[in-house]
Design a protein around this motif. Structure first.
Motif, short mmCIF file in Angstrom:
data_model
loop_
_atom_site.label_atom_id
_atom_site.label_comp_id
_atom_site.label_asym_id
_atom_site.label_seq_id
_atom_site.Cartn_x
_atom_site.Cartn_y
_atom_site.Cartn_z
N ARG A 76 118.68 111.14 26.53
CA ARG A 76 118.27 109.81 25.94
C ARG A 76 118.96 109.73 24.76
O ARG A 76 119.00 110.41 23.93
CB ARG A 76 116.83 109.94 25.78
N VAL A 77 119.56 108.36 24.62
CA VAL A 77 120.08 107.82 23.29
C VAL A 77 119.37 106.99 22.55
O VAL A 77 118.94 106.06 23.27
CB VAL A 77 121.74 107.38 23.70
N GLU A 78 118.96 107.13 21.55
CA GLU A 78 118.49 105.99 20.43
C GLU A 78 119.44 106.12 19.15
O GLU A 78 119.42 106.95 18.45
CB GLU A 78 117.02 106.66 20.09
N SER A 79 119.96 104.95 19.23
CA SER A 79 120.74 104.45 18.04
C SER A 79 120.52 103.15 17.48
O SER A 79 119.61 102.63 17.86
CB SER A 79 122.13 104.83 18.22
N HIS A 80 121.10 102.76 16.54
CA HIS A 80 121.17 101.13 15.86
C HIS A 80 122.55 100.80 15.83
O HIS A 80 123.51 101.69 15.23
CB HIS A 80 120.46 101.47 14.71
N PRO A 87 118.12 97.98 17.70
CA PRO A 87 118.20 99.44 18.66
C PRO A 87 119.25 99.36 19.71
O PRO A 87 119.38 98.26 20.52
CB PRO A 87 116.74 99.57 19.04
N ILE A 88 120.03 100.45 20.10
CA ILE A 88 120.78 100.92 21.26
C ILE A 88 120.04 101.80 21.87
O ILE A 88 119.74 102.95 21.38
CB ILE A 88 122.26 101.49 20.81
N ILE A 89 119.59 101.64 23.21
CA ILE A 89 118.77 102.72 23.74
C ILE A 89 119.62 103.05 25.16
O ILE A 89 120.06 102.05 26.04
CB ILE A 89 117.31 102.07 24.16
N GLY A 90 119.63 104.21 25.48
CA GLY A 90 120.30 104.45 26.91
C GLY A 90 120.41 106.05 27.08
O GLY A 90 119.37 106.79 26.66
N THR A 91 121.51 106.24 27.83
CA THR A 91 121.22 107.89 28.23
C THR A 91 122.80 108.07 27.93
O THR A 91 123.91 107.26 28.16
CB THR A 91 121.04 108.07 29.51
N ALA A 92 123.01 109.48 27.68
CA ALA A 92 124.47 109.97 27.47
C ALA A 92 124.64 111.21 28.75
O ALA A 92 123.59 111.84 28.86
CB ALA A 92 124.54 110.67 26.25
N HIS A 93 125.71 111.62 29.03
CA HIS A 93 126.29 112.65 30.06
C HIS A 93 127.29 113.11 29.16
O HIS A 93 128.25 112.72 28.77
CB HIS A 93 126.66 112.24 31.42
N VAL A 94 126.83 114.40 28.83
CA VAL A 94 127.90 115.19 28.07
C VAL A 94 128.32 116.58 28.80
O VAL A 94 127.52 117.20 29.19
CB VAL A 94 127.34 115.75 26.78
N ALA A 95 129.61 116.55 28.93
CA ALA A 95 130.32 117.64 29.76
C ALA A 95 131.40 118.27 29.07
O ALA A 95 132.20 117.78 28.24
CB ALA A 95 130.59 117.16 31.17
N VAL A 144 132.46 112.73 27.75
CA VAL A 144 131.02 112.12 27.27
C VAL A 144 130.81 110.51 27.74
O VAL A 144 132.12 109.87 27.77
CB VAL A 144 130.96 111.96 25.72
N ILE A 145 130.05 110.20 28.39
CA ILE A 145 129.58 108.86 29.02
C ILE A 145 128.40 108.42 28.47
O ILE A 145 127.30 109.23 28.70
CB ILE A 145 129.79 109.09 30.55
N ILE A 146 128.31 107.39 27.90
CA ILE A 146 126.96 106.78 27.53
C ILE A 146 126.92 105.55 28.21
O ILE A 146 127.69 104.63 28.09
CB ILE A 146 127.05 106.61 25.98
N ASP A 147 125.46 105.20 28.51
CA ASP A 147 125.26 103.90 29.26
C ASP A 147 123.98 103.35 28.54
O ASP A 147 122.86 104.04 28.41
CB ASP A 147 124.72 104.34 30.84
N ALA A 148 124.21 102.46 28.05
CA ALA A 148 123.11 102.05 26.88
C ALA A 148 122.88 100.36 27.04
O ALA A 148 123.92 99.76 27.42
CB ALA A 148 123.48 102.23 25.65
#
Length: 189
Positions: A76-80, A87-95, A144-148
């Motif tokens: 879960r990504v919670e940023s601004h 708010p920026i709300i989404g998910t991150a995939h980190v490999a 790193v892929i973020i979908d928000a």
């Protein structure tokens, strides 16, 4: 960096903003709002007080020769956003592809939180996470892929909800060898 304002100055600024929108900062329902507002900001932006490099500093070399993709998905990504403080709300995939050492899995999620708890664009957030992993762990590759969803789009301005922004940063083997990126895409699903 500018000198940090005091808590009293921050609370006074909130009172000014309440007055600016036409509210009475002294009415019963708002009397403690400046304190609550500043306390929320302390939580939402606690990443400024954390050292991302330190988070990744403890690694393990005893991995029985493991050298394939390590992936944490759906963090879960919670940023601004830095433009509207929305708010920026989404998910991150980190490999990453380890090179002789790995880091505890929770540290990758914590790194996402640390950078997420700062003002920035999603593009910057994606790059900061990937570049820190690359610099500190020195793996063979990082992705790193973020979908928000950005609340500055859904709750103001164009008011378009359910718009997803996807950003990605791929380094090393993930950038140079398409087979790794294809395998990563299959793992993420």
């Amino acid at each position: 960096m500018t000198e940090r304002a005091s808590r009293a100055e921050a609370e006074a600024a909130v009172r000014v903003l309440l007055s600016y929108i036409g509210e009475d900062p002294d009415r019963e329902g708002l009397i403690d709002t400046p304190k609550r507002f500043v306390k929320a900001y302390d939580d939402w932006f606690k990443g400024y007080g954390e050292d991302p490099d330190q988070i990744l500093s403890t690694t393990f070399e005893e991995v029985e020769g493991y050298d394939d993709i390590v992936l944490l998905k759906d963090i879960r990504v919670e940023s601004h956003c830095e433009h509207h403080v929305a708010p920026i709300i989404g998910t991150a995939h980190v490999a990453y592809l380890p090179d002789r050492r790995v880091v505890g899995l929770s540290k990758l999620a914590r790194l996402v939180d640390t950078y997420g708890k700062r003002l920035q664009s999603q593009e910057t957030l994606t790059n900061l996470i990937a570049n820190t992993i690359d610099r500190v762990l020195k793996p063979r590759g990082v992705a790193v892929i973020i979908d928000a969803e950005h609340q500055c789009i859904s709750t103001r301005g164009t008011r378009k909800s359910e718009i997803s922004c996807v950003t990605r940063t791929v380094l090393g083997a993930f950038r140079d060898d398409p087979r790794y990126e294809e395998r990563l895409a299959r793992l993420i699903g």
